[in-house]
Design an enzyme around this catalytic site. Structure first.
Site, PDB file in Angstrom:
ATOM      1  N   GLU A 179      94.974  49.019   5.693  1.00 50.34           N
ATOM      2  CA  GLU A 179      93.704  49.007   4.972  1.00 50.34           C
ATOM      3  C   GLU A 179      93.814  49.814   3.677  1.00 50.34           C
ATOM      4  O   GLU A 179      94.459  50.868   3.635  1.00 50.34           O
ATOM      5  CB  GLU A 179      92.629  49.612   5.877  1.00 50.34           C
ATOM      6  CG  GLU A 179      91.257  49.757   5.247  1.00 50.34           C
ATOM      7  CD  GLU A 179      90.320  50.588   6.107  1.00 50.34           C
ATOM      8  OE1 GLU A 179      89.093  50.445   5.953  1.00 50.34           O
ATOM      9  OE2 GLU A 179      90.802  51.394   6.943  1.00 50.34           O
ATOM     10  N   LYS A 226      85.516  43.198   4.665  1.00 52.39           N
ATOM     11  CA  LYS A 226      85.027  43.957   5.813  1.00 52.39           C
ATOM     12  C   LYS A 226      83.512  43.814   5.947  1.00 52.39           C
ATOM     13  O   LYS A 226      82.767  44.007   4.985  1.00 52.39           O
ATOM     14  CB  LYS A 226      85.419  45.425   5.649  1.00 52.39           C
ATOM     15  CG  LYS A 226      85.151  46.307   6.855  1.00 52.39           C
ATOM     16  CD  LYS A 226      85.693  47.712   6.605  1.00 52.39           C
ATOM     17  CE  LYS A 226      85.536  48.611   7.828  1.00 52.39           C
ATOM     18  NZ  LYS A 226      86.066  49.971   7.572  1.00 52.39           N
ATOM     19  N   CYS A 272      90.030  48.245  10.323  1.00 51.41           N
ATOM     20  CA  CYS A 272      89.781  49.594  10.847  1.00 51.41           C
ATOM     21  C   CYS A 272      88.884  49.542  12.078  1.00 51.41           C
ATOM     22  O   CYS A 272      89.164  48.806  13.016  1.00 51.41           O
ATOM     23  CB  CYS A 272      89.201  50.479   9.740  1.00 51.41           C
ATOM     24  SG  CYS A 272      89.279  52.255  10.084  1.00 51.41           S
TER      25      CYS A 272
END
Length: 529
Positions: free
Chosen positions: A290, A348, A398
């Site tokens: 990430e 995300k 994540c």
């Protein structure tokens, strides 16, 4: 002086001598709840003591049994703090000593308040027939609440995430984290109920339910192992994970992000050299962590990154911060082919509150040390199912791996393997990365997919569809993991059910609470007439 009448068992009248002889002192109940929270933490990764979790809930539910809602709130708060305070110590590594313990203790307290509310509700339903079942459902309902409210929630520390191995794990493939968590809590609650009824001299028939709850979840978990498969139904892919490493510098790394890019490009160049020298097999896909680099709206303007990818000669998944303009930033994973260049990308969806976006900025500025330097990211709204090299890879960035909606949508969109790029470099050499890896291991079983976990500074890992880890890096080391993973197409029952287990658990818990409150109100009216 005449003592006030007592009509039900409560935590308040312990000052009465006769009451003191018949009831466990409040302090002992608080100690039991606090110990239960500590034992639940001890059961959590990186330790492999998964079997302690039912004991934690045995202590907790024993403290709550037949208590008042007010007492249940206090015991739930003790349980939550006993669990969350040690679980979240990695926040101190992020913020450092300059900011003191307030953010760490504050977040622990906020999460513990959900468990306090759960404790109050569990105490109320503990007087219903079949109480251990309803108590388990009520606690899980509180987990659902904190997963989504407020500000997209904070699902860290769900009961199921502490079970990446052991007898209960296969249940995740059937009912996801809700069924897995229920098995753990109900086993502990059943044990507590069995002890209480045995000590009270109840007849054998009254012991049937607690014995069943003590035994059936364990038997069901063990019997479900044949449902877990690692067969390569759609072939295999060789995956390389790049862990470029980063300094252990906590919050200061926010102001030195170019070092992540330098380290990951250097690690990619080493991989290319090792492939040319025959030291490692040429992978089919390479996964970066990430936000390992900044990306322009037109990523083809990045010749350095293009060359590094071309030298390896296979498609990459690049975790980056896409900067459209000074006010429009997204956390993305970009497909990058060595021949055709940048392709599809995933943004995300579940952003981290007070880090990737700042809710209530005016208030947050008083408690969050980096509000002025944080620009709100823009969440994505599409499933993370990215086509790459003839394979559909499901991506969750994540701690999105903690959200069943995000991972499940990617698998339902056709993903045959999963990739979890993450940046844990801010959080020091504590347990945070191991806790997050456990989430990926549970997700692997829940969805029946191999998982490539790519972290900036560790822990990176290759997880098989049965939750086992075949390759794993160390913290704060540069590493490249190369391994073959199976591609799978079978949809587990948990995948097909989607969000239904959360709805069922929440509705059942609320229904039990409503019935218990209604029963209590009817008894009070009857006593006053």
């Amino acid at each position: 002086m005449v003592a006030p009448a007592v009509t039900s068992e409560s935590d308040i009248p312990l000052a009465l001598p006769s009451r003191r002889r018949r009831a466990v002192p409040v302090l002992m109940r608080m100690a039991a709840a606090l110990a239960g929270g500590g034992i639940l933490y001890a059961s959590y990764p990186p330790r492999t003591l998964w079997y302690l979790a039912p004991l934690a809930f045995a202590l907790f539910t024993a403290a709550l049994r037949h208590r008042s809602a007010r007492g249940g709130f206090v015991y739930g708060l003790c349980f939550g703090m006993g669990f969350m305070l040690p679980l979240l110590t990695w926040l101190q590594s992020f913020l450092g000593a300059d900011f003191g313990p307030f953010p760490w203790v504050g977040l622990s307290l906020v999460v513990s308040l959900y468990m306090a509310i759960a404790g109050a509700a569990m105490a109320v339903v503990s007087k219903l027939r079949g109480a251990p079942i309803w108590m388990s459902l009520v606690f899980l309902g509180s987990e659902v609440l904190r997963t989504y409210f407020p500000f997209d929630g904070f699902p860290w520390g769900k009961v199921a995430f502490g079970q990446p191995e052991g007898l209960f794990l296969p249940l995740a493939a059937i009912g996801g984290t809700m069924l897995l968590g229920f098995a753990v809590i109900a086993t502990g609650a059943g044990a507590a109920e069995l002890v209480a009824r045995w000590r009270a001299g109840d007849r054998r028939r009254a012991l049937v339910l607690p014995v069943a709850l003590l035994v059936l979840p364990v038997v069901a978990g063990a019997a479900s192992w044949p449902l877990i498969s690692t067969n390569a139904e759609a072939g295999t892919r060789t995956v390389a994970i790049i862990q470029g490493n980063a300094p252990d510098d906590g919050i200061n790394l926010m102001y030195d992000t170019p070092i992540l890019r330098r380290n990951h490009i250097a690690a990619t160049e080493r991989l290319a050299a090792d492939i040319r020298a025959g030291k490692v097999a040429k992978p089919d896909i390479v996964v970066w962590p990430e936000v390992a680099t900044d990306l322009d709206p037109d990523p083809t303007d990045d010749p350095e990154l293009s060359k590094a990818i071309a030298d390896v000669g296979v498609p990459f998944l690049i975790g980056g911060r896409l900067i459209e303009n000074p006010t429009t930033i997204q956390n993305v994973v970009q497909v990058w082919d060595p021949r055709s260049g940048p392709g599809p990308r995933y943004a995300k969806q579940k952003l981290v509150p007070f880090a990737e976006f700042i809710p209530l900025r005016t208030i947050s500025a008083a408690v969050t040390p980096f509000v002025a330097d944080t620009r709100d990211m823009i969440p994505g709204d599409k499933p993370g199912a990215l086509p790459i090299d003839g394979t559909t890879v499901g991506v969750a960035i994540c701690y999105e791996v903690a959200y069943e909606q995000v991972v499940g949508d990617a698998v339902r969109a056709g993903a045959t393997m999963l990739a979890i790029p993450t940046n844990n470099a801010w959080y020091g050499p504590g347990e945070m990365s191991y806790q997050q890896l456990a989430m990926s291991r549970v997700a692997a079983v829940e969805y029946g997919r191999a998982v490539a976990v790519s972290a900036t500074s560790g822990v990176s890992a290759i997880v098989q569809p049965d939750g086992s880890v075949t390759r794993q890096s160390e913290l704060y080391t540069a590493a490249t993991l190369v391994a073959s993973v199976p591609l799978r197409t079978t949809a587990t029952l948990a995948t097909r059910l989607g969000g239904w287990p959360e709805w069922v658990v929440s509705a059942a818990g609320l229904a039990a609470l409503a019935i218990a409150i209604g029963s209590r109100l009817r008894r009070r009216r009857a006593n006053t007439t």
